[in-house]
Enzyme design. Structure first.
Site, PDB file in Angstrom:
ATOM      1  N   HIS A  21       0.835  -1.206   0.000  1.00  0.00           N
ATOM      2  CA  HIS A  21       0.000   0.000   0.000  1.00  0.00           C
ATOM      3  C   HIS A  21       0.869   1.256   0.000  1.00  0.00           C
ATOM      4  O   HIS A  21       0.577   2.224  -0.696  1.00  0.00           O
ATOM      5  CB  HIS A  21      -0.924   0.003   1.228  1.00  0.00           C
ATOM      6  CG  HIS A  21      -1.899  -1.129   1.236  1.00  0.00           C
ATOM      7  ND1 HIS A  21      -3.256  -0.948   1.121  1.00  0.00           N
ATOM      8  CD2 HIS A  21      -1.705  -2.468   1.319  1.00  0.00           C
ATOM      9  CE1 HIS A  21      -3.858  -2.128   1.145  1.00  0.00           C
ATOM     10  NE2 HIS A  21      -2.935  -3.074   1.269  1.00  0.00           N
ATOM     11  N   ASP A 126      -6.355   5.334   1.831  1.00  0.00           N
ATOM     12  CA  ASP A 126      -6.405   3.901   1.570  1.00  0.00           C
ATOM     13  C   ASP A 126      -7.819   3.380   1.788  1.00  0.00           C
ATOM     14  O   ASP A 126      -8.508   3.764   2.740  1.00  0.00           O
ATOM     15  CB  ASP A 126      -5.458   3.200   2.544  1.00  0.00           C
ATOM     16  CG  ASP A 126      -5.001   1.866   2.027  1.00  0.00           C
ATOM     17  OD1 ASP A 126      -3.811   1.741   1.702  1.00  0.00           O
ATOM     18  OD2 ASP A 126      -5.843   0.930   1.944  1.00  0.00           O
TER      19      ASP A 126
END
Ligand code: UDP
Length: 487
Positions: A21, A126
């Site tokens: 990520h 995210d």
């Protein structure tokens, strides 16, 4: 790369605490910085090393504006975790992983504080932080969601979530067709990721559902993909999502300097170490080495690693194999005398490998991957065929894209995978050495796979074109930045 407007935009980036990520988030922040956008990465103190190289060097890297870091204190202890547990991979049991997600949600008041203080123009957040969209909305700040996966899997997940097709099956070994999908893709009940089965009603189904709800509330979605890779699914996603989306990938291709690529995750590995495998690759003929890596989180049992070792050796192909283990005197996962026998032919990297540089090397001709989306895109960008071995999350959908739609890979036939929340469960030896040997030989040398290798090469060229001036991702990125400026 300047756009017309010179209004100083300030964007916050808030990635989940795992390399899959944070790496693409850093790449995106760098792209924004190259458009004179002030970019601030939000992280926690123990995750800082992943970011510091780019934040320290942003001027040297040629950006007009520095990329800054802003820290939140990770509430590990409050959530019942050891004090130093700030990275997802350091939550080493399933119970700890649940606590990790709890700790993440406890960050909300701190996030609100920094948003209220700095008032950025936008929060790129995210998808695993659905609550952060609400925090931003409180201050009138639009959020852009970053899922970290491609359009195919976004569409497939959405369809599974809405239609819950597994409920019609009488056993997990029966198959369903993904409903309301551009092409017919069949999946066994057991292949459908557990976090999409809402009837299970656990923390992960809840998290995924809230992530989809956050998508509805967001201003739009940034996707690390390029249009030519999955046009039908990019279009389909546009239809079912009904909101704005920008495809700006493959973001790894924006990374120009070799050193920067080598140190993408962290600065722990010395340049010499990095050069050791690249130096080794230099001595190899083009397209003769298969690169084997299962991302940053996969945890195979010793028995599965042993099968991989035997399979690689039996294939007779040259290889680089990344294993997430430290060197020990006695290594149960290696066959007796393995390293001596394969010396010069095979290289084991213990720990972290400079994956992008390895894949881009002309000596590399194939990639055995766990199908993490970043790895898939990096493999596609390098123009190599892949052997797909999904182990968790949405990786099964990525395998379907590569093997059934792009036809640039072969499925190894893994039978065991997890969801989130069990990354640390050891994966037993479900894939045997013969399957590994056969698939490695197939993608590397078998005449039957020639067309597949050609297609992979073609896709690699398309990926590079997408991020060049005038390419589809290049254009989408500048459209996105212009739009944010106009808000
Ligand atoms: N990676 C790397 N070296 C390694 C292992 C992984 O550089 O030894 C990078 C890889 O290039 C990719 C990321 O880590 O950018 C892993 O992301 P991915 O989505 O492939 O898988 P995950 O680790 O999230 O399962």
């Amino acid at each position: 790369m300047e756009t017309k407007s010179h209004q100083q935009l300030h964007i916050f980036f808030f990635p989940f605490m795992a390399p899959g990520h944070s790496i693409p988030a850093i790449e995106i922040a760098k792209q924004f910085a190259s458009y004179s956008v002030k970019s601030t990465m939000i992280t926690t103190p123990l995750n800082a090393p992943q970011f510091s190289k780019v934040t320290q060097n942003s001027k040297q890297l040629g950006f007009d504006h520095e990329i800054e870091l802003l820290f939140l204190q990770f509430p590990s202890v409050e959530a019942g975790l050891p004090q130093d547990c700030e990275q997802y991979s350091s939550a080493t049991t399933q119970e700890m992983e649940l606590k990790f997600f709890k700790a993440v949600t406890l960050l909300e008041p701190q996030l609100e504080k920094v948003l209220s203080k700095h008032r950025p123009h936008c929060l790129v957040v995210d998808a695993l932080f659905p609550w952060a969209t609400n925090a931003a909305a409180k201050f009138g700040i639009p959020s852009l969601l970053f899922h970290g996966t491609g359009f195919f899997s976004l569409c497939a997940s959405k369809s599974m979530l809405i239609h819950q097709p597994h409920l019609k099956l009488s056993s997990d070994s029966e198959s369903v067709v993904i409903p309301d999908f551009p092409v017919e893709i069949t999946m066994k009940g057991s292949d459908i990721p557990a976090y999409l089965k809402l009837n299970l009603e656990n923390e992960f189904t809840k998290l995924f559902k809230s992530s989809k709800d956050a998508e509805e509330r967001s201003y739009g979605v940034i996707v690390n993909s390029f249009y030519e890779l999955e046009p039908d699914y990019a279009d389909h996603f546009g239809k079912i999502f009904g909101k704005k989306k920008w495809h700006i990938g493959p973001v790894s291709l924006y990374n120009k300097a070799a050193e920067e690529k080598a140190g993408r995750r962290c600065i722990e590995r010395s340049v010499e170490e990095v050069h050791e495998c690249l130096h080794w690759l230099k001595s190899k003929k083009p397209k003769t080495v298969v690169y084997v890596c299962f991302g940053s989180l996969t945890n195979f049992s010793d028995s599965q690693l042993l099968e991989i070792a035997e399979g690689l050796e039996a294939s007779g192909q040259e290889f680089i194999w990344v294993v997430n283990k430290e060197k020990k005197d006695k290594e149960e996962w290696l066959p007796e005398g393995f390293e001596q026998r394969v010396e010069g032919k095979g290289l084991i990297i213990r720990g972290w490998a400079p994956q992008v540089l390895i894949l881009e090397h002309q000596a590399v001709g194939g990639f055995l991957t766990h199908c993490g989306w970043n790895s898939i895109l990096e493999g596609v960008s390098s123009g190599v065929p892949m052997i797909t071995w999904p182990v968790s999350a949405e990786q099964i959908f990525n395998e379907k894209l590569v093997c059934e739609i792009l036809k640039t890979g072969v499925a190894i036939g893994g039978q065991q995978w997890g969801t989130f929340g069990d990354i640390n469960v050891e994966i037993e030896a479900s894939v045997k050495r013969v399957a590994i040997q056969k698939s490695v030989s197939l993608i590397m040398v078998d005449e039957k796979a020639e067309a597949m290798r050609d297609r992979a090469k073609e896709l690699g060229k398309m990926a590079r074109r997408a991020v060049e001036e005038g390419g589809s991702s290049f254009k989408d990125l500048s459209v996105l930045i212009d739009e944010l400026r106009s808000l």
